[in-house]
Scaffold this motif. Structure first.
Motif, PDB file in Angstrom:
ATOM      1  N   LEU A   1      -8.790   3.610  -1.567  1.00 51.24           N
ATOM      2  CA  LEU A   1      -8.134   4.562  -2.450  1.00 51.24           C
ATOM      3  C   LEU A   1      -7.031   5.328  -1.716  1.00 51.24           C
ATOM      4  CD1 LEU A   1     -11.153   5.970  -4.493  1.00 51.24           C
ATOM      5  CD2 LEU A   1      -9.400   4.358  -5.259  1.00 51.24           C
ATOM      6  N   ARG A   2      -7.255   5.606  -0.436  1.00 51.29           N
ATOM      7  CA  ARG A   2      -6.216   6.275   0.367  1.00 51.29           C
ATOM      8  C   ARG A   2      -4.949   5.438   0.402  1.00 51.29           C
ATOM      9  NH1 ARG A   2      -2.429   8.016   1.913  1.00 51.29           N
ATOM     10  NH2 ARG A   2      -1.924   9.237   3.778  1.00 51.29           N
ATOM     11  N   CYS A   3      -5.087   4.134   0.324  1.00 53.20           N
ATOM     12  CA  CYS A   3      -3.935   3.233   0.361  1.00 53.20           C
ATOM     13  C   CYS A   3      -3.367   2.963  -1.028  1.00 53.20           C
ATOM     14  CB  CYS A   3      -4.337   1.905   0.996  1.00 53.20           C
ATOM     15  SG  CYS A   3      -4.740   2.012   2.743  1.00 53.20           S
ATOM     16  N   GLY A   4      -3.973   3.584  -2.046  1.00 51.18           N
ATOM     17  CA  GLY A   4      -3.504   3.348  -3.407  1.00 51.18           C
ATOM     18  C   GLY A   4      -4.000   2.045  -3.986  1.00 51.18           C
ATOM     19  N   LEU A   5      -5.080   1.506  -3.420  1.00 53.17           N
ATOM     20  CA  LEU A   5      -5.655   0.246  -3.894  1.00 53.17           C
ATOM     21  C   LEU A   5      -6.915   0.530  -4.707  1.00 53.17           C
ATOM     22  CD1 LEU A   5      -5.355  -1.699  -0.512  1.00 53.17           C
ATOM     23  CD2 LEU A   5      -3.826  -1.879  -2.480  1.00 53.17           C
ATOM     24  N   SER A   6      -7.390  -0.471  -5.398  1.00 53.10           N
ATOM     25  CA  SER A   6      -8.655  -0.348  -6.116  1.00 53.10           C
ATOM     26  C   SER A   6      -9.754  -0.044  -5.111  1.00 53.10           C
ATOM     27  CB  SER A   6      -8.980  -1.650  -6.859  1.00 53.10           C
ATOM     28  OG  SER A   6     -10.316  -1.657  -7.289  1.00 53.10           O
TER      29      SER A   6
ATOM     30  N   VAL B   1       0.836   5.535   4.711  1.00 52.78           N
ATOM     31  CA  VAL B   1      -0.196   6.200   5.508  1.00 52.78           C
ATOM     32  C   VAL B   1       0.321   6.258   6.938  1.00 52.78           C
ATOM     33  CG1 VAL B   1      -2.107   5.357   4.071  1.00 52.78           C
ATOM     34  CG2 VAL B   1      -1.391   4.031   6.083  1.00 52.78           C
TER      35      VAL B   1
ATOM     36  N   ILE C   1       0.856  -1.177   0.000  1.00 55.83           N
ATOM     37  CA  ILE C   1       0.000   0.000   0.000  1.00 55.83           C
ATOM     38  C   ILE C   1       0.893   1.229   0.000  1.00 55.83           C
ATOM     39  CG2 ILE C   1      -1.860  -1.150   1.286  1.00 55.83           C
ATOM     40  CD1 ILE C   1      -0.990   0.464   3.768  1.00 55.83           C
ATOM     41  N   GLN C   2       0.327   2.361  -0.382  1.00 53.23           N
ATOM     42  CA  GLN C   2       1.106   3.594  -0.313  1.00 53.23           C
ATOM     43  C   GLN C   2       1.201   4.030   1.149  1.00 53.23           C
ATOM     44  OE1 GLN C   2      -1.076   6.361  -2.782  1.00 53.23           O
ATOM     45  NE2 GLN C   2      -2.244   7.153  -1.062  1.00 53.23           N
TER      46      GLN C   2
END
Length: 217
Positions: free
Chosen positions: A206-211, A156, A153-154
């Protein structure tokens, strides 16, 4: 015939268990609506459908009952919402947490309100429970840090991410009256759990860069 080594609950024990569960449910309703100071044992007994004398057969005081109920809530939440079993899959972990949390909040709003009331008054009865909650939170922090380190994940803030998920998923119980007004729902119309869950899940995935699509087991 009973299996060897297994004990069955006697009829009297089952009856006592049922009464205790009824008392616990009544206590949650009364404490959620009126707080500890505003709730009387008479009100709890009446809500449970028993006499005050019967209530005091099972409890020594409303304070003891309050602490017991609060401890049960903390334990239940830890068991239901802990993300570690899904740590191999961030999208699954986040989707599962949000789904379970919102459905629980909508089904048992008084539990969320009781807890919120306790926090709002400074949480004097939470002293013995903070350790359990902080330990669970730190374990989840570790899982999230691992996701970040592995590029799953991006980045956080692990703690704030959890706190924000908690706030969003609790709000539909704690601020139910406001939500119903804004959604044009009367008291007898259930909230659309799927709609709420889909929006909240997309927000955090989406905050984590996921679908933004929910993931199911």
């Amino acid at each position: 015939m009973n299996e060897p080594g297994k004990r069955t609950m006697t009829a009297s024990a089952q009856k006592r268990r049922k009464i205790r569960d009824t008392i616990s449910g009544a206590a949650i309703r009364e404490f959620a609506r009126n707080g500890l100071s505003g709730t009387s044992t008479q009100a709890i007994a009446q809500s449970a459908g028993i006499t005050k004398a019967q209530l005091h057969y099972y409890i020594s005081s409303k304070e003891e009952l309050y602490r017991q109920v609060l401890g049960d809530i903390v334990k239940e939440w830890r068991e239901i919402f802990f993300i570690a079993p899904f740590q191999h899959d961030p999208a699954l972990a986040i989707s599962t947490y949000i789904d379970r949390k919102i459905r629980h909040a909508l089904k048992y709003p008084d539990i969320s309100r009781l807890f919120a009331n306790e926090i709002g008054r400074g949480a004097p009865e939470m002293r013995e429970h903070w350790g359990v909650l902080k330990n669970s939170t730190e374990m989840a922090n570790g899982v999230i840090r691992d996701w970040i380190a592995k590029g799953m994940i991006q980045p956080v803030d692990p703690l704030l991410f959890q706190m924000n998920m908690w706030a969003v998923t609790q709000s539909y119980a704690e601020y139910e009256a406001q939500a119903r007004v804004l959604m044009d729902l009367d008291d007898d119309t259930p909230m659309n759990a799927d709609r709420i869950i889909a929006e909240a899940t997309q927000l955090f995935l989406l905050r984590c860069g996921l679908s933004g699509e929910r993931v199911f087991r």
